[in-house]
Design a protein around this motif. Structure first.
Motif, PDB file in Angstrom:
ATOM      1  N   ALA A   4       0.836  -1.095  -0.012  1.00  0.00           N
ATOM      2  CA  ALA A   4       0.055   0.022  -0.216  1.00  0.00           C
ATOM      3  C   ALA A   4       0.829   1.276  -0.001  1.00  0.00           C
ATOM      4  N   TYR A   7       2.575   1.442  -3.320  1.00  0.00           N
ATOM      5  CA  TYR A   7       1.512   2.336  -4.279  1.00  0.00           C
ATOM      6  C   TYR A   7       1.353   3.604  -4.410  1.00  0.00           C
ATOM      7  N   SER A  75      -9.942  -8.286  -4.519  1.00  0.00           N
ATOM      8  CA  SER A  75     -10.137  -6.921  -3.751  1.00  0.00           C
ATOM      9  C   SER A  75     -10.303  -6.632  -2.329  1.00  0.00           C
ATOM     10  N   TYR A  78      -7.552  -7.868  -0.140  1.00  0.00           N
ATOM     11  CA  TYR A  78      -6.818  -6.688  -0.147  1.00  0.00           C
ATOM     12  C   TYR A  78      -7.142  -5.573   0.821  1.00  0.00           C
ATOM     13  N   SER A  79      -8.248  -5.060   0.656  1.00  0.00           N
ATOM     14  CA  SER A  79      -8.901  -3.913   1.384  1.00  0.00           C
ATOM     15  C   SER A  79      -8.923  -4.029   2.691  1.00  0.00           C
ATOM     16  N   ASN A  82      -5.180  -6.036   3.849  1.00  0.00           N
ATOM     17  CA  ASN A  82      -3.990  -5.335   3.432  1.00  0.00           C
ATOM     18  C   ASN A  82      -2.788  -6.231   2.936  1.00  0.00           C
ATOM     19  N   ALA A  84      -1.428  -8.610  -0.861  1.00  0.00           N
ATOM     20  CA  ALA A  84      -1.770  -9.220  -2.280  1.00  0.00           C
ATOM     21  C   ALA A  84      -1.715 -10.953  -1.898  1.00  0.00           C
ATOM     22  N   PHE A 310      -4.872  -9.619 -11.388  1.00  0.00           N
ATOM     23  CA  PHE A 310      -4.081  -8.220 -10.574  1.00  0.00           C
ATOM     24  C   PHE A 310      -4.264  -6.963 -11.296  1.00  0.00           C
ATOM     25  N   VAL A 313      -7.678  -5.303 -10.844  1.00  0.00           N
ATOM     26  CA  VAL A 313      -7.674  -5.168  -9.545  1.00  0.00           C
ATOM     27  C   VAL A 313      -6.936  -3.523  -9.518  1.00  0.00           C
ATOM     28  N   ILE A 314      -5.731  -3.559 -10.058  1.00  0.00           N
ATOM     29  CA  ILE A 314      -4.757  -2.487  -9.794  1.00  0.00           C
ATOM     30  C   ILE A 314      -5.424  -1.300 -10.851  1.00  0.00           C
ATOM     31  N   ILE A 318      -6.651   0.101  -6.372  1.00  0.00           N
ATOM     32  CA  ILE A 318      -6.668  -1.125  -5.341  1.00  0.00           C
ATOM     33  C   ILE A 318      -7.538  -1.100  -4.195  1.00  0.00           C
ATOM     34  N   GLY A 319      -8.290  -2.201  -3.900  1.00  0.00           N
ATOM     35  CA  GLY A 319      -9.068  -2.218  -2.779  1.00  0.00           C
ATOM     36  C   GLY A 319     -10.613  -1.791  -3.283  1.00  0.00           C
TER      37      GLY A 319
END
Length: 373
Positions: A4, A7, A75, A78-79, A82, A84, A310, A313-314, A318-319
């Motif tokens: 995070a 990014y 997603s 990840y959110s 936190n 991947a 991926f 999602v990116i 992200i998230g």
């Protein structure tokens, strides 16, 4: 440094350089105009027929819905957690194999050896086409396969979380990421050992509807429609869950600030458990309907999809659950339609090129600032 933070720094780097933004935007506009010119030229000269364009767009939408649906689970993970999860692709394959073992067993019971059916015809012992498997011919087998695919992926997600990720919950994102890579390899080669490495056909040819488009017919078969209905239905369900339920509100709160959610009394471990349950179900079902749509199954299907997931999602942000869906459709359409301009072998590369170009213009992703909900 966590993912995070990396990014965020990359985003700030681009945001501080307006010239980079301007050049990227200009390059993007120029590229779009060039691609449109090539497309129109091919249509005018007859190198590309309109119905062929329609087929490519439909294929891209189908691929994009699978990527988007699988991306929702990634997603959400990840959110809220936190990190991947690189084993996500193998959850897709595991869900697909558990679901298709169920479908084979129900469709072929009494017609083939039970062991061969449970191994989904490993080694060419039995074929889905010979069993007549399809949504119109064996609907009960397919519906139960979808259900078991979701349940199987949920069970696997909870088991891996309990044995691997939960003990590492207090570590940084990189530690969890490396652990997930180890889990991915272990699952992939376990599936190869159990089910074999051969690619096998899983369905018979489904009935189709044909739609006349200016200069030809576009065919949409029953499996296309099944994928469309299931994917859209599940996406709407996730939206309602996040926006209307107490669990959804708790998930959004934990996504925004996990420490604050914990202090305010939200049962964070329960939220984590439900994250794995919902994400696992979506992932397993996406693997099953992907195989139903393309008609073949291999132990590394999920791994081959993972990079595109991926990218989606990116690209979406992200998230962001909605971003994963939008990003999946963009990536799917790009991967399918790229053959208009470049050889098919480079179609995946084109999807990543589009992702990079869009991120240069909008570093936060399509749904910037929209996290789990």
């Amino acid at each position: 440094m966590g993912i995070a933070e990396t990014y965020s720094r990359s985003r700030q780097f681009v945001d501080r350089r307006p010239l980079t933004h301007s050049l990227a935007a200009a390059a993007g506009v120029g590229l779009v105009l060039y691609l449109l010119w090539v497309l129109v030229s091919q249509l005018v000269t007859g190198q590309l027929q309109i119905h062929e364009l329609g087929e490519l767009m439909w294929d891209g939408l189908m691929r994009g819905l699978v990527i988007g649906l699988a991306g929702v689970g990634l997603s959400m993970t990840y959110s809220i957690l936190n990190f991947a999860n690189f084993s996500h692709g193998d959850y897709i394959s595991a869900g697909a194999f558990s679901g298709w073992a169920t479908t084979y067993l129900i469709a072929g019971l009494g017609r083939a050896d039970i062991g061969s059916l449970l191994l989904v015809g490993a080694g060419g012992s039995v074929f889905g086409g010979a069993l007549g498997i399809g949504i119109s011919t064996t609907p009960l087998a397919v519906v139960l396969g979808v259900v078991v695919a979701g349940i199987g992926a949920v069970a696997l997600s909870l088991f891996v979380d309990r044995t691997v990720f939960k003990p590492l919950r207090g570590e940084d994102g990189i530690t969890l990421l490396i652990a997930s890579i180890g889990v991915a390899f272990a699952l992939r080669y376990l599936m190869q050992f159990v089910f074999g490495s051969d690619v096998r056909g899983t369905t018979s040819q489904p009935p189709a509807y044909s739609f006349y488009v200016v200069d030809g017919w576009v065919r949409v078969n029953y499996h296309d429609m099944t994928l469309f209905v299931v994917a859209i239905g599940l996406m709407v369900g996730v939206h309602l869950l996040l926006q209307r339920s107490k669990l959804g509100k708790a998930m959004r709160a934990m996504s925004d600030n996990g420490d604050l959610a914990r202090i305010t009394g939200i049962p964070t471990e329960g939220v984590v458990r439900w994250t794995w349950i919902i994400g696992g179900a979506l992932t397993g079902i996406s693997g099953y309907i992907f195989v139903l749509w393309k008609g073949t199954l291999a132990f590394d299907d999920g791994w081959l999809l993972l990079l595109l997931i991926f990218a989606a999602v990116i690209l979406g942000g992200i998230g962001s659950v909605y971003g994963a869906i939008a990003g999946g459709i963009v990536i799917g359409l790009t991967a399918s339609m790229a053959v208009i301009w470049i050889p098919s072998a480079f179609a995946r590369a084109a999807a990543f090129a589009v992702m990079i170009l869009i991120l240069l213009v909008r570093p936060q992703g399509i749904f910037a600032g929209r996290a789990t909900a």
